[in-house]
Design an enzyme around this catalytic site. Structure first.
Site, PDB file in Angstrom:
ATOM      1  N   HIS A 119       4.406   0.567  19.372  1.00  0.00           N
ATOM      2  CA  HIS A 119       3.446   0.878  18.356  1.00  0.00           C
ATOM      3  C   HIS A 119       3.621   2.590  18.374  1.00  0.00           C
ATOM      4  O   HIS A 119       2.623   3.289  18.359  1.00  0.00           O
ATOM      5  CB  HIS A 119       2.042   0.606  18.853  1.00  0.00           C
ATOM      6  CG  HIS A 119       0.907   0.566  17.833  1.00  0.00           C
ATOM      7  ND1 HIS A 119      -0.121  -0.227  17.697  1.00  0.00           N
ATOM      8  CD2 HIS A 119       1.255   1.176  16.442  1.00  0.00           C
ATOM      9  CE1 HIS A 119      -0.444  -0.119  16.435  1.00  0.00           C
ATOM     10  NE2 HIS A 119       0.074   0.685  15.785  1.00  0.00           N
ATOM     11  N   ILE A 120       4.714   2.693  17.743  1.00  0.00           N
ATOM     12  CA  ILE A 120       5.066   4.372  17.404  1.00  0.00           C
ATOM     13  C   ILE A 120       5.084   4.748  15.956  1.00  0.00           C
ATOM     14  O   ILE A 120       5.629   5.753  15.768  1.00  0.00           O
ATOM     15  CB  ILE A 120       6.161   4.826  18.173  1.00  0.00           C
ATOM     16  CG1 ILE A 120       7.665   4.007  17.946  1.00  0.00           C
ATOM     17  CG2 ILE A 120       6.031   4.952  19.587  1.00  0.00           C
ATOM     18  CD1 ILE A 120       8.941   4.578  18.482  1.00  0.00           C
ATOM     19  N   GLY A 121       4.768   3.799  14.929  1.00  0.00           N
ATOM     20  CA  GLY A 121       4.912   3.899  13.704  1.00  0.00           C
ATOM     21  C   GLY A 121       4.693   5.603  13.133  1.00  0.00           C
ATOM     22  O   GLY A 121       5.466   6.006  12.404  1.00  0.00           O
ATOM     23  N   ALA A 144       2.833  -3.245  11.137  1.00  0.00           N
ATOM     24  CA  ALA A 144       1.519  -3.270  10.664  1.00  0.00           C
ATOM     25  C   ALA A 144       0.634  -3.469  11.884  1.00  0.00           C
ATOM     26  O   ALA A 144       0.113  -2.584  12.406  1.00  0.00           O
ATOM     27  CB  ALA A 144       1.369  -4.250   9.584  1.00  0.00           C
ATOM     28  N   ARG A 145       0.141  -4.554  12.121  1.00  0.00           N
ATOM     29  CA  ARG A 145      -0.423  -5.022  13.249  1.00  0.00           C
ATOM     30  C   ARG A 145       0.058  -6.573  14.026  1.00  0.00           C
ATOM     31  O   ARG A 145       0.307  -7.402  13.167  1.00  0.00           O
ATOM     32  CB  ARG A 145      -2.125  -5.336  12.893  1.00  0.00           C
ATOM     33  CG  ARG A 145      -2.914  -3.905  12.618  1.00  0.00           C
ATOM     34  CD  ARG A 145      -2.990  -3.163  13.859  1.00  0.00           C
ATOM     35  NE  ARG A 145      -4.007  -1.922  13.748  1.00  0.00           N
ATOM     36  CZ  ARG A 145      -3.186  -0.791  13.252  1.00  0.00           C
ATOM     37  NH1 ARG A 145      -2.020  -0.541  13.296  1.00  0.00           N
ATOM     38  NH2 ARG A 145      -3.997   0.325  13.248  1.00  0.00           N
ATOM     39  N   ILE A 153       2.006   2.892   2.378  1.00  0.00           N
ATOM     40  CA  ILE A 153       3.455   2.833   3.345  1.00  0.00           C
ATOM     41  C   ILE A 153       4.151   1.858   2.901  1.00  0.00           C
ATOM     42  O   ILE A 153       5.555   2.329   2.936  1.00  0.00           O
ATOM     43  CB  ILE A 153       3.048   2.355   4.844  1.00  0.00           C
ATOM     44  CG1 ILE A 153       2.071   3.608   5.438  1.00  0.00           C
ATOM     45  CG2 ILE A 153       4.196   2.414   5.770  1.00  0.00           C
ATOM     46  CD1 ILE A 153       1.229   3.180   6.684  1.00  0.00           C
ATOM     47  N   GLY A 155       0.895  -1.280  -0.029  1.00  0.00           N
ATOM     48  CA  GLY A 155      -0.006  -0.084   0.051  1.00  0.00           C
ATOM     49  C   GLY A 155       0.901   1.066  -0.034  1.00  0.00           C
ATOM     50  O   GLY A 155       2.345   1.189  -0.745  1.00  0.00           O
ATOM     51  N   ARG A 192      -2.110  -8.103  -2.495  1.00  0.00           N
ATOM     52  CA  ARG A 192      -3.405  -8.779  -3.178  1.00  0.00           C
ATOM     53  C   ARG A 192      -3.282  -8.883  -4.622  1.00  0.00           C
ATOM     54  O   ARG A 192      -3.711  -9.721  -5.369  1.00  0.00           O
ATOM     55  CB  ARG A 192      -4.555  -8.045  -2.554  1.00  0.00           C
ATOM     56  CG  ARG A 192      -5.162  -8.900  -1.393  1.00  0.00           C
ATOM     57  CD  ARG A 192      -6.367  -8.162  -0.694  1.00  0.00           C
ATOM     58  NE  ARG A 192      -5.816  -6.607  -0.852  1.00  0.00           N
ATOM     59  CZ  ARG A 192      -6.869  -5.633  -0.545  1.00  0.00           C
ATOM     60  NH1 ARG A 192      -8.034  -5.872  -0.407  1.00  0.00           N
ATOM     61  NH2 ARG A 192      -6.305  -4.248  -0.324  1.00  0.00           N
ATOM     62  N   GLU A 212      -1.431  -5.473  23.189  1.00  0.00           N
ATOM     63  CA  GLU A 212      -0.824  -4.104  23.353  1.00  0.00           C
ATOM     64  C   GLU A 212      -1.608  -3.380  24.503  1.00  0.00           C
ATOM     65  O   GLU A 212      -2.786  -3.496  24.327  1.00  0.00           O
ATOM     66  CB  GLU A 212      -0.855  -3.170  22.087  1.00  0.00           C
ATOM     67  CG  GLU A 212      -0.030  -3.732  20.919  1.00  0.00           C
ATOM     68  CD  GLU A 212       0.008  -3.060  19.655  1.00  0.00           C
ATOM     69  OE1 GLU A 212      -0.541  -2.020  19.752  1.00  0.00           O
ATOM     70  OE2 GLU A 212       0.448  -3.715  18.798  1.00  0.00           O
TER      71      GLU A 212
HETATM   72  C1  DGY Z   1      -2.340   3.346  12.244  1.00  0.00           C
HETATM   73  O1  DGY Z   1      -2.420   4.524  11.908  1.00  0.00           O
HETATM   74  O2  DGY Z   1      -2.853   2.433  11.963  1.00  0.00           O
HETATM   75  C2  DGY Z   1      -0.994   3.122  12.972  1.00  0.00           C
HETATM   76  O3  DGY Z   1      -1.067   1.691  13.516  1.00  0.00           O
HETATM   77  C3  DGY Z   1      -1.150   4.004  14.342  1.00  0.00           C
HETATM   78  O4  DGY Z   1      -0.546   5.149  13.751  1.00  0.00           O
END
Ligand code: DGY
Length: 320
Positions: free
Chosen positions: A286-288, A237-238, A158, A156, A178, A267
Site C-alpha cells: 500500500h505505497i500508492g 485502490a482498496r 487518479i 476519478g 458511475r 492489511e
Molecule cells: C489514499 O490516500 O487513500 C491511499 O490509499 C493512501 O495514500
C-alpha cells in the site's frame, strides 16, 4: 484551556509545528505501528481534533466517545475507514487529502502495470539470487504494454492521471465509471464502455475506484472469467473491491495472466496469503502515495484542515 489535538502516528515535528503553536498536541510515538485501539478511544475523549491514518477505524464507538470532537482529518484520499453518517449525526467534520497525491498514485499504478507485464520483480530476484547464467532468447520474456488496451475502472482524478500516462504509451484507453465524462473522453481520447466490455476488451484492467457499498467485492470470479486469459489485473485502490479468494482462484485456473496489487483485503497481508506464492503477482505494501514529497503534502493538508476548523474557519478539503 487549549483544544486538544491527537495525532495517531508519529509525524515530523516541523510539519505539526503550526498545531503545536496553538493547541495542546499529542502524538502516538511510533511511525510504523498504529496506535492501539484502547489508547485511541481514551485520547478521543478529550480531543477536539484527530489526525487519523487509514488504519484507524472511525466508527460509532469512537465517535460516541469524542464528545468534543469537531474534526477528523484523515491522511488519505479514501475515507472508507470512517462512518460518515455517524460523523455527520454527531456534527464532526471529516476531511481527506485529495489532489496532492493524484500524480504520485498514478505513477505507482502505472509502474504496477510495467512491473507485472515486464516481470521486473522476477528478473531482479533472479539476478540477486545469483541465478542469471546466460542471456537467452526468451529469458523472462513478458508482454508489451505499449499499444495495448487499458481499461480503467473508476475514472476519478487518479484514473485520469493513469489514462494520461497510458496515452504516452500509445495505448487504447477504455474506462468505466458511475457516470460518463465527456470532457475527459475528449481530452484523453478515452472511450466509455460497460463494465463487461471493459473486462473482456482490456489487456490491463486497472481498478482505481473508491471503496463504497456499490464497489465492495465487485471483482469476483465471474468478472475475472470475463477478462482475457492474457489479461493483467491491477488494483491500486482498496483491497475489499476484490474478492481475494476469487482472485486467487482465477490465477490458479489461469483465467488471467497476472496481477499487480498495492492493496489487500487485510492489511498488512498475512505471510501465508496465497497471493504471495504466484510469480506472476506483484504485491506492494500500500505505497500508492508514498513519496517523501507527497506524504509531506498530505500531512500538511491535514494540519491545515485542523487549524482551519479549530479557529472557526472552513476546512480546505471537506468530505462531509
Ligand atoms: C489514499 O490516500 O487513500 C491511499 O490509499 C493512501 O495514500
Amino acid at each position: 484551556m487549549k483544544p486538544f489535538v491527537y495525532i495517531t502516528r508519529k509525524l515530523p515535528e516541523e510539519i505539526i509545528q503550526p498545531l503545536q503553536d496553538n493547541f495542546d498536541v499529542e502524538m502516538w510515538y511510533k511511525e510504523d505501528e498504529p496506535v492501539p485501539r484502547e489508547v485511541l478511544l481514551n485520547k478521543v475523549e478529550k480531543a477536539s481534533a484527530l489526525l487519523t491514518m487509514l488504519s484507524e477505524k472511525v466508527d460509532s464507538e469512537l465517535l460516541e466517545r469524542g464528545k468534543q470532537l469537531k474534526i477528523i482529518a484523515n491522511m488519505a484520499v479514501g475515507y472508507d475507514n470512517i462512518d460518515l453518517n455517524v460523523a455527520e449525526e454527531k456534527g464532526v467534520l471529516i476531511t481527506n487529502t485529495p489532489d496532492v497525491l493524484t500524480e504520485t498514485t498514478a505513477d505507482l499504478a502505472f509502474s504496477l502495470i510495467l512491473m507485472t507485464a515486464r516481470r521486473t520483480i522476477e528478473a531482479a530476484s533472479m539476478i540477486q539470487d545469483g541465478k542469471w547464467t546466460s542471456w537467452a532468447p526468451r529469458l523472462l520474456a513478458g508482454v508489451d504494454v505499449h499499444h495495448k488496451t487499458i481499461g480503467i475502472y473508476g475514472m476519478g482524478k487518479i484514473g485520469q492521471a493513469v489514462a494520461h500516462r497510458a496515452r504516452g504509451f500509445h495505448m487504447r484507453v477504455l474506462y468505466h465509471n458511475r457516470k460518463r465524462l465527456i470532457k475527459v473522453e475528449q481530452d484523453l481520447g478515452a472511450t466509455y464502455v460497460s463494465f463487461q466490455q471493459l473486462l473482456s476488451q482490456s489487456d490491463f484492467v486497472v481498478c482505481l475506484a473508491p471503496l463504497t457499498a456499490e464497489t465492495k467485492g465487485i471483482f469476483g470470479i465471474q468478472e475475472f472469467k470475463q477478462m482475457k486469459s492474457s489479461g493483467i489485473f491491477i488494483n491500486a485502490a482498496r483491497g475489499a473491491i476484490v474478492k481475494e479468494v476469487d482472485l486467487i482462484e482465477a490465477l490458479k485456473q489461469r483465467e488471467i495472466a497476472g496481477a499487480g496489487l498495492d492493496v489487500f483485503e487485510k492489511e498488512p497481508i498475512d505471510s501465508d496469503n496465497q497471493l504471495l506464492t504466484f510469480p506472476n503477482v506483484v504485491s506492494l505494501p500500500h505505497i500508492g502515495s508514498a513519496t517523501e514529497e507527497t506524504r509531506r503534502k498530505m500531512m500538511s493538508l491535514c494540519v491545515q484542515n485542523i487549524e482551519a476548523v479549530l479557529t472557526g474557519n472552513k476546512p480546505i478539503t471537506l468530505v462531509r
